[in-house]
Write a protein that holds these residues in place. Structure first.
Motif, PDB file in Angstrom:
ATOM      1  N   LEU A  45       0.809  -1.221   0.000  1.00 12.82           N
ATOM      2  CA  LEU A  45       0.000   0.000   0.000  1.00 12.82           C
ATOM      3  C   LEU A  45       0.843   1.273   0.000  1.00 12.82           C
ATOM      4  N   HIS A  46       2.141   1.140   0.260  1.00  6.99           N
ATOM      5  CA  HIS A  46       3.004   2.307   0.449  1.00  6.99           C
ATOM      6  C   HIS A  46       4.275   2.195  -0.380  1.00  6.99           C
ATOM      7  N   PRO A  47       4.900   3.332  -0.693  1.00  6.33           N
ATOM      8  CA  PRO A  47       6.180   3.294  -1.401  1.00  6.33           C
ATOM      9  C   PRO A  47       7.277   2.733  -0.499  1.00  6.33           C
ATOM     10  N   SER A  48       8.376   2.300  -1.121  1.00  2.58           N
ATOM     11  CA  SER A  48       9.456   1.668  -0.358  1.00  2.58           C
ATOM     12  C   SER A  48      10.119   2.633   0.623  1.00  2.58           C
ATOM     13  N   SER A  49       9.924   3.940   0.427  1.00  2.00           N
ATOM     14  CA  SER A  49      10.505   4.934   1.340  1.00  2.00           C
ATOM     15  C   SER A  49       9.815   4.959   2.694  1.00  2.00           C
ATOM     16  N   MET A  50       8.649   4.298   2.801  1.00  4.26           N
ATOM     17  CA  MET A  50       7.908   4.267   4.060  1.00  4.26           C
ATOM     18  C   MET A  50       7.976   2.867   4.659  1.00  4.26           C
ATOM     19  N   SER A  51       7.946   2.808   5.985  1.00  5.44           N
ATOM     20  CA  SER A  51       8.014   1.502   6.638  1.00  5.44           C
ATOM     21  C   SER A  51       6.999   1.384   7.756  1.00  5.44           C
ATOM     22  N   ARG A  52       6.450   0.202   7.874  1.00  5.25           N
ATOM     23  CA  ARG A  52       5.525  -0.065   8.974  1.00  5.25           C
ATOM     24  C   ARG A  52       6.229   0.120  10.308  1.00  5.25           C
ATOM     25  N   LYS A  53       7.498  -0.284  10.402  1.00  6.27           N
ATOM     26  CA  LYS A  53       8.242  -0.174  11.660  1.00  6.27           C
ATOM     27  C   LYS A  53       8.298   1.273  12.135  1.00  6.27           C
ATOM     28  N   ASN A  54       8.590   2.188  11.218  1.00  5.54           N
ATOM     29  CA  ASN A  54       8.669   3.590  11.626  1.00  5.54           C
ATOM     30  C   ASN A  54       7.313   4.104  12.097  1.00  5.54           C
ATOM     31  N   ARG A  55       6.262   3.680  11.390  1.00  2.00           N
ATOM     32  CA  ARG A  55       4.908   4.109  11.781  1.00  2.00           C
ATOM     33  C   ARG A  55       4.588   3.625  13.200  1.00  2.00           C
ATOM     34  N   VAL A  56       4.881   2.374  13.468  1.00  2.45           N
ATOM     35  CA  VAL A  56       4.606   1.815  14.794  1.00  2.45           C
ATOM     36  C   VAL A  56       5.500   2.464  15.861  1.00  2.45           C
ATOM     37  N   ASP A  57       6.766   2.698  15.526  1.00  6.02           N
ATOM     38  CA  ASP A  57       7.666   3.381  16.468  1.00  6.02           C
ATOM     39  C   ASP A  57       7.119   4.757  16.838  1.00  6.02           C
ATOM     40  N   CYS A  58       6.580   5.463  15.844  1.00  5.23           N
ATOM     41  CA  CYS A  58       5.983   6.782  16.101  1.00  5.23           C
ATOM     42  C   CYS A  58       4.826   6.663  17.099  1.00  5.23           C
ATOM     43  N   LEU A  59       3.979   5.668  16.914  1.00 11.48           N
ATOM     44  CA  LEU A  59       2.833   5.494  17.809  1.00 11.48           C
ATOM     45  C   LEU A  59       3.280   5.255  19.253  1.00 11.48           C
ATOM     46  N   TYR A  60       4.268   4.410  19.430  1.00 13.67           N
ATOM     47  CA  TYR A  60       4.751   4.146  20.793  1.00 13.67           C
ATOM     48  C   TYR A  60       5.450   5.376  21.379  1.00 13.67           C
ATOM     49  N   GLU A  61       6.119   6.164  20.538  1.00  9.75           N
ATOM     50  CA  GLU A  61       6.762   7.391  21.013  1.00  9.75           C
ATOM     51  C   GLU A  61       5.710   8.405  21.465  1.00  9.75           C
ATOM     52  N   LEU A  62       4.637   8.521  20.704  1.00  7.20           N
ATOM     53  CA  LEU A  62       3.543   9.430  21.078  1.00  7.20           C
ATOM     54  C   LEU A  62       2.964   9.050  22.438  1.00  7.20           C
ATOM     55  N   LYS A  63       2.770   7.769  22.649  1.00 13.22           N
ATOM     56  CA  LYS A  63       2.256   7.314  23.946  1.00 13.22           C
ATOM     57  C   LYS A  63       3.261   7.611  25.062  1.00 13.22           C
ATOM     58  N   ARG A  64       4.536   7.386  24.776  1.00 12.14           N
ATOM     59  CA  ARG A  64       5.563   7.613  25.787  1.00 12.14           C
ATOM     60  C   ARG A  64       5.609   9.079  26.206  1.00 12.14           C
ATOM     61  N   ILE A  65       5.467   9.972  25.243  1.00 17.45           N
ATOM     62  CA  ILE A  65       5.509  11.410  25.538  1.00 17.45           C
ATOM     63  C   ILE A  65       4.336  11.828  26.410  1.00 17.45           C
ATOM     64  N   GLY A  66       3.181  11.179  26.216  1.00 17.72           N
ATOM     65  CA  GLY A  66       2.020  11.509  27.038  1.00 17.72           C
ATOM     66  C   GLY A  66       0.782  11.916  26.269  1.00 17.72           C
ATOM     67  N   TYR A  67       0.856  11.894  24.949  1.00 14.02           N
ATOM     68  CA  TYR A  67      -0.330  12.190  24.138  1.00 14.02           C
ATOM     69  C   TYR A  67      -1.425  11.151  24.382  1.00 14.02           C
ATOM     70  N   GLN A  68      -2.679  11.595  24.309  1.00  9.97           N
ATOM     71  CA  GLN A  68      -3.761  10.651  24.049  1.00  9.97           C
ATOM     72  C   GLN A  68      -3.587  10.281  22.577  1.00  9.97           C
ATOM     73  N   THR A  69      -3.318   9.010  22.326  1.00 12.94           N
ATOM     74  CA  THR A  69      -2.842   8.573  21.021  1.00 12.94           C
ATOM     75  C   THR A  69      -3.899   7.766  20.279  1.00 12.94           C
ATOM     76  N   GLY A  70      -4.011   8.028  18.991  1.00 14.74           N
ATOM     77  CA  GLY A  70      -4.977   7.311  18.167  1.00 14.74           C
ATOM     78  C   GLY A  70      -4.313   6.569  17.026  1.00 14.74           C
ATOM     79  N   ALA A  71      -4.647   5.306  16.872  1.00  7.70           N
ATOM     80  CA  ALA A  71      -4.230   4.505  15.715  1.00  7.70           C
ATOM     81  C   ALA A  71      -5.468   4.270  14.852  1.00  7.70           C
ATOM     82  N   GLY A  72      -5.347   3.368  13.874  1.00  9.88           N
ATOM     83  CA  GLY A  72      -6.510   3.066  13.054  1.00  9.88           C
ATOM     84  C   GLY A  72      -6.115   2.453  11.727  1.00  9.88           C
ATOM     85  N   PHE A  73      -7.125   1.996  10.980  1.00  9.98           N
ATOM     86  CA  PHE A  73      -6.838   1.284   9.739  1.00  9.98           C
ATOM     87  C   PHE A  73      -8.009   1.371   8.778  1.00  9.98           C
ATOM     88  N   MET A  74      -7.706   1.103   7.504  1.00  9.67           N
ATOM     89  CA  MET A  74      -8.740   1.039   6.471  1.00  9.67           C
ATOM     90  C   MET A  74      -9.345  -0.359   6.435  1.00  9.67           C
TER      91      MET A  74
END
Length: 346
Positions: free
Chosen positions: A174-203
């Motif tokens: 679904l994505h170009p090779s320049s994007m990675s699922r790992k980075n997306r997931v790392d971002c989500l865990y970082e957002l939670k660590r910082i203290g945001y109310q964090t939202g994920a989701g999918f199509m």
């Protein structure tokens, strides 16, 4: 496998297996879905009553540096109409929204490098100084940990970042090779660590998606424990290579909403614009299946059609923030009410 027993297992806060979830999604009958719906609706009512939280959506940019294969504002789409909102335009949207009763503003856009940390911190800080009782939600894609922290310190309360699919192989399709699922997931865990109310989701129903992929999405939500989860049906855009792919199923989307509500009883769960796009009463159906958030559009009228992630997006009428009274009446017709509240995760 017995689908009602799987539902009962989930209801008792026991994690169903990937195989059980995939089997349920593929085989649930109408009568079983109705039982699931009733359980999800009651679970939502136990946590939130019949109150629906409203968020004022401000789509601030249709520029995006990414080239996601499904998206109408992808970088390579030369037919996309590009715009950026100024700070003054964003503040005008907030002023309108506050007067209408909105106490959460959602700033959403493509991954646009124009909105640097300096610009966004200034915008967020100004909104918070003018409307200290309001929450600010950001949905600006993948950024650095430092960027997320700066925006949080400026006053941002929540961050929405759909993971899109939990399966790495599916993500790559679904994505170009320049994007990675790992980075997306790392971002989500970082957002939670910082203290945001964090939202994920999918199509739901994206190209090449299997029931096993969707089961993995549910298990990922259970693992991440986000405060918010946005799901909606895949809707093709005419200027992408997925233009001829079928749109996602209403029934399957509603099934997944109910399952997420049972698995995460207190999660903030929107009935999305995409759901309202594929069927006239999509958002009402979403609420009856366990959703408790709607996000009317506060963006400037002249740009609502330009933020076109998919075709036929509803951008005038009852989903518009100006018609909040119309939306209120529609929700009242199914026994619910809009509340003027930040609607934080409890």
């Amino acid at each position: 496998m017995d689908i009602l027993k799987i539902i009962e297992k989930i209801e008792k806060n026991k994690t169903a297996s990937k195989q059980e979830l995939a089997f349920l999604l593929e085989n649930i009958s109408d009568s079983e879905l109705e039982q699931l719906r009733q359980k999800a609706q009651m679970t939502a009512i136990q946590s939130f009553g019949k109150n629906i939280y409203i968020r004022g959506l401000i789509e601030l940019s249709s520029y995006c540096k990414n080239d996601c294969l499904y998206c109408g504002i992808r970088r390579s789409n030369r037919n996309a109409v590009r715009y950026r909102l100024s700070k003054e335009q964003i503040l005008s949207c907030c002023e309108t929204g506050f007067a209408l009763g909105f106490r959460t503003f959602v700033l959403q856009g493509g991954e646009d490098p124009y909105y640097t940390d300096e610009r966004m911190c200034d915008i967020v800080g100004t909104i918070k100084s003018l409307y200290p009782e309001c929450a600010v939600t950001l949905s600006l894609g993948e950024r650095s940990a430092e960027s997320y922290k700066r925006l949080y310190d400026a006053g941002a309360d929540r961050y929405l970042l759909r993971h899109e699919t939990a399966n790495p192989d599916h993500y790559a399709r679904l994505h170009p090779s320049s994007m990675s699922r790992k980075n997306r997931v790392d971002c989500l865990y970082e957002l939670k660590r910082i203290g945001y109310q964090t939202g994920a989701g999918f199509m739901v129903g994206s190209p090449y998606q299997t029931y096993e992929n969707l089961a993995e999405d549910l298990l990922f939500i259970n693992e991440l424990q986000p405060q918010m989860c946005g799901i909606g049906p895949f809707i093709p855009h005419r200027d992408t290579e997925f233009a001829q792919k079928p749109q996602g199923s209403l029934r399957l989307t509603l099934t997944l909403l109910s399952l997420i509500r049972l698995m995460q009883p207190k999660i903030l769960l929107p009935a999305t614009t995409a759901l309202g796009t594929i069927t006239p009463k999509g958002r009402e159906l979403g609420i009856l299946h366990g959703a408790n958030v709607v996000m009317p559009n506060l963006s400037p009228q002249e740009h609502r059609e330009d933020y076109a992630l998919y075709d036929n997006k509803i951008c005038t009428g009852h989903e518009a923030a100006e018609c909040i009274n119309c939306l209120s009446l529609r929700l009242k017709s199914i026994g619910y009410q809009i509340v003027t509240d930040r609607g934080d995760y409890k």
